[in-house]
Design a protein around this motif. Sequence first.
Motif, PDB file in Angstrom:
ATOM      1  N   VAL A  75       0.844  -1.206   0.000  1.00  0.00           N
ATOM      2  CA  VAL A  75       0.000   0.000   0.000  1.00  0.00           C
ATOM      3  C   VAL A  75       0.875   1.251   0.000  1.00  0.00           C
ATOM      4  O   VAL A  75       0.707   2.156  -0.819  1.00  0.00           O
ATOM      5  CB  VAL A  75      -0.950   0.004   1.220  1.00  0.00           C
ATOM      6  CG1 VAL A  75      -1.654   1.348   1.338  1.00  0.00           C
ATOM      7  CG2 VAL A  75      -1.958  -1.132   1.100  1.00  0.00           C
ATOM      8  N   PHE A  76       1.867   1.257   0.905  1.00  0.00           N
ATOM      9  CA  PHE A  76       2.726   2.431   0.970  1.00  0.00           C
ATOM     10  C   PHE A  76       3.501   2.605  -0.335  1.00  0.00           C
ATOM     11  O   PHE A  76       3.624   3.709  -0.858  1.00  0.00           O
ATOM     12  CB  PHE A  76       3.716   2.317   2.140  1.00  0.00           C
ATOM     13  CG  PHE A  76       4.863   3.245   1.975  1.00  0.00           C
ATOM     14  CD1 PHE A  76       4.705   4.588   2.243  1.00  0.00           C
ATOM     15  CD2 PHE A  76       6.077   2.789   1.486  1.00  0.00           C
ATOM     16  CE1 PHE A  76       5.759   5.466   2.042  1.00  0.00           C
ATOM     17  CE2 PHE A  76       7.124   3.654   1.281  1.00  0.00           C
ATOM     18  CZ  PHE A  76       6.966   4.997   1.564  1.00  0.00           C
ATOM     19  N   ALA A  79       1.318   3.994  -3.066  1.00  0.00           N
ATOM     20  CA  ALA A  79       0.966   5.395  -2.788  1.00  0.00           C
ATOM     21  C   ALA A  79       2.158   6.305  -3.052  1.00  0.00           C
ATOM     22  O   ALA A  79       2.036   7.340  -3.705  1.00  0.00           O
ATOM     23  CB  ALA A  79       0.494   5.540  -1.336  1.00  0.00           C
ATOM     24  N   ALA A  80       3.334   5.904  -2.544  1.00  0.00           N
ATOM     25  CA  ALA A  80       4.525   6.750  -2.722  1.00  0.00           C
ATOM     26  C   ALA A  80       4.872   6.870  -4.200  1.00  0.00           C
ATOM     27  O   ALA A  80       5.173   7.967  -4.687  1.00  0.00           O
ATOM     28  CB  ALA A  80       5.701   6.163  -1.946  1.00  0.00           C
ATOM     29  N   TRP A  82       2.886   6.537  -6.771  1.00  0.00           N
ATOM     30  CA  TRP A  82       1.851   7.347  -7.440  1.00  0.00           C
ATOM     31  C   TRP A  82       2.147   8.834  -7.255  1.00  0.00           C
ATOM     32  O   TRP A  82       2.181   9.608  -8.215  1.00  0.00           O
ATOM     33  CB  TRP A  82       0.484   6.994  -6.864  1.00  0.00           C
ATOM     34  CG  TRP A  82      -0.666   7.693  -7.530  1.00  0.00           C
ATOM     35  CD1 TRP A  82      -1.191   8.892  -7.159  1.00  0.00           C
ATOM     36  CD2 TRP A  82      -1.407   7.245  -8.667  1.00  0.00           C
ATOM     37  NE1 TRP A  82      -2.227   9.227  -8.000  1.00  0.00           N
ATOM     38  CE2 TRP A  82      -2.384   8.231  -8.938  1.00  0.00           C
ATOM     39  CE3 TRP A  82      -1.351   6.119  -9.485  1.00  0.00           C
ATOM     40  CZ2 TRP A  82      -3.296   8.111  -9.991  1.00  0.00           C
ATOM     41  CZ3 TRP A  82      -2.261   6.009 -10.532  1.00  0.00           C
ATOM     42  CH2 TRP A  82      -3.210   7.001 -10.770  1.00  0.00           C
ATOM     43  N   ALA A  83       2.385   9.230  -5.994  1.00  0.00           N
ATOM     44  CA  ALA A  83       2.638  10.650  -5.711  1.00  0.00           C
ATOM     45  C   ALA A  83       3.906  11.132  -6.401  1.00  0.00           C
ATOM     46  O   ALA A  83       3.947  12.226  -6.967  1.00  0.00           O
ATOM     47  CB  ALA A  83       2.738  10.872  -4.200  1.00  0.00           C
ATOM     48  N   LYS A  86       3.660  10.460 -10.705  1.00  0.00           N
ATOM     49  CA  LYS A  86       2.612  11.067 -11.525  1.00  0.00           C
ATOM     50  C   LYS A  86       2.499  12.586 -11.330  1.00  0.00           C
ATOM     51  O   LYS A  86       1.710  13.223 -12.003  1.00  0.00           O
ATOM     52  CB  LYS A  86       1.242  10.422 -11.212  1.00  0.00           C
ATOM     53  CG  LYS A  86       1.203   8.910 -11.386  1.00  0.00           C
ATOM     54  CD  LYS A  86       1.230   8.479 -12.846  1.00  0.00           C
ATOM     55  CE  LYS A  86       1.241   6.962 -12.964  1.00  0.00           C
ATOM     56  NZ  LYS A  86       1.623   6.505 -14.304  1.00  0.00           N
ATOM     57  N   LEU A  95      12.684  13.465  -1.007  1.00  0.00           N
ATOM     58  CA  LEU A  95      11.703  12.476  -0.538  1.00  0.00           C
ATOM     59  C   LEU A  95      12.134  11.062  -0.920  1.00  0.00           C
ATOM     60  O   LEU A  95      12.056  10.124  -0.116  1.00  0.00           O
ATOM     61  CB  LEU A  95      10.323  12.803  -1.130  1.00  0.00           C
ATOM     62  CG  LEU A  95       9.175  11.886  -0.707  1.00  0.00           C
ATOM     63  CD1 LEU A  95       8.987  11.905   0.794  1.00  0.00           C
ATOM     64  CD2 LEU A  95       7.887  12.273  -1.406  1.00  0.00           C
ATOM     65  N   ILE A  99      12.978   7.828   1.491  1.00  0.00           N
ATOM     66  CA  ILE A  99      12.373   6.502   1.364  1.00  0.00           C
ATOM     67  C   ILE A  99      13.452   5.422   1.317  1.00  0.00           C
ATOM     68  O   ILE A  99      13.289   4.335   1.866  1.00  0.00           O
ATOM     69  CB  ILE A  99      11.467   6.453   0.117  1.00  0.00           C
ATOM     70  CG1 ILE A  99      10.225   7.315   0.346  1.00  0.00           C
ATOM     71  CG2 ILE A  99      11.061   5.019  -0.218  1.00  0.00           C
ATOM     72  CD1 ILE A  99       9.356   7.509  -0.876  1.00  0.00           C
TER      73      ILE A  99
END
Lengths: 278, 293
Positions: A75-76, A79-80, A82-83, A86, A95, A99
């Motif tokens: 999930v993380f 999400a990461a 995607w952000a 995109k 960032l 990670i």
Amino acid sequence: MIDDRKSGSGGRYALIALAIAFLALFLMLPLVAVFVEALSKGIAAYGAAIVEPDALAAIRLTLLVVAISVPLNIVFGIAAAWAIAKFDFPGKSLLISFIDLPFSVSPVVAGLIYVLLFGAQGWLGPWLRAHDIEIIFAVPGILLATIFVTFPFVARELIPLMSEQGRDDEEASLSLGASGFQTFWRVTLPNIRWGLLYGVLLCNARAMGEFGAVSVVSGHLRGLTNTMPLHVEILYNEYNFVAAFAVASLLALLALVTLILKSIVEWRFDYHRGSAGH
Amino acid sequence: MEIALSSPLQMTTVPAQAGKPKSKSIIPGFGLTMGLTIAWLSLVVLIPLSTVFIRSAGMGWSDFVAVGFSERAMAAYKVSFGTALAAALVNAVFGLLTAWVLVRYRFPGRRIVNALVDLPFALPTAVAGIALTAIYAGNGWIGQYLEPLGIQVAYNPIGITVALIFIGLPFIVRSVEPVLEDLSAEVEEAALSLGARPWQVFARVILPAILPALLTGFALAFARGVGEYGSVIFIAGNMPFKSEIAPLLIITQLEQYNYAAATAIATVMLVASFIMLLLINLIQAWSRRRVNG
């Protein structure tokens, strides 16, 4: 491919032989040693070591940790990615560095930080004790440490993949009237499935096998907070070598399965080697 | 940004304007995914990691130096960094050789060799540790032949180096491989046909091209080796001042409830790994400039 080089085929075979000899000695031999030592007292002793109650408890705990930490990582990671992939925003590379951070932290330090936070001497220790919540020397601590060390796995597979795919497919889908969720489910997910699988494989192997970080927070309570790698350590330190290698052989099998699936993803779908950068 | 966690690090991560993507995109979900990312990252990684530095800062400089750079800690750093360096050097040579063989030659079993290279990523470190000990201990598979020769591998720094060679090899192979694949064989053939000897081709043509990748792999293997614990402790012997690695010293101090020493040593190791991370980024920026410029 340089098969007809002037340097001659003699040098080529010498290089191949040297590389294979090195890999056989440093990589293959330890793998073989696990299985040979595990079966050194016969198949009965091997089986007995694995169905022993503490070993079964360790296997159950390891599976529980994987069942929670891997889905969270998926999930993380999505999400990461995607952000990051995109959208454009300042501080993106910082960032990404954050990670990746857990990869460059010693596993022991990863365990220590949770002891400093949640341990008896930690910041939240007194509050947790007052509310009867156990994190360190209990399953939640093991989970947290595992989540920390596996943190980057899925995200770092997906970020380059999704960046490279761009956002044309998603924009087309959205402008044709699909909702954001439909677009993700029908367009993005099929596009990234091999990269996702690749990341999950590595994440799963690390989650099952993590030793240093989990060792710091576990407390090594037999049957309660012992994961499979910790159980291997305890058996080994008790000179119960056959049992230690028997449990270790299950983890080695996991490694073999991981390598086989990983190779299949790479060969069949041309993922990672070759096509990832087209 | 709907997340209101007050982490000081978060401010530097995403400035206030980040909520609005620069180019207007019709793709939804930025707020949700970015919020989730920042929240999860802060909770699991950034806030817990910051505790080490905050605790260290609270100690005062002289106390920090007394426990973080004690004689025993210095000996442990020397063992950790020394063995990691030795292992990374061995891996630089054999990792490059392995990558070369995998990229340039076709031979039976090549795919198996290629899959085997990733074994250290897939095999749990504790399993590798006990297997290596079974091989190199005095009565072990190989150890029994080395011991009469006066070579003791297990239970001293050589054993630690062997474990770190195992752990670090794929970092070098996987860093160098893609660059070797992109390297056109025509340049080498041209050099050869102009009369260069194979070693000259290697030193003048191949090595300069793959140097950034080799250095990156070297730094990654070295950084991993410095922090490695599971594969090392079984084979190391763990004698203070002789074969005690820094991560083990952290655990020893923790078990003796000596939190200050554990925290200080962890801080030194974290700073070291941040410096290595910075170096890796600089190497990569340098190689990008070389490729583009």
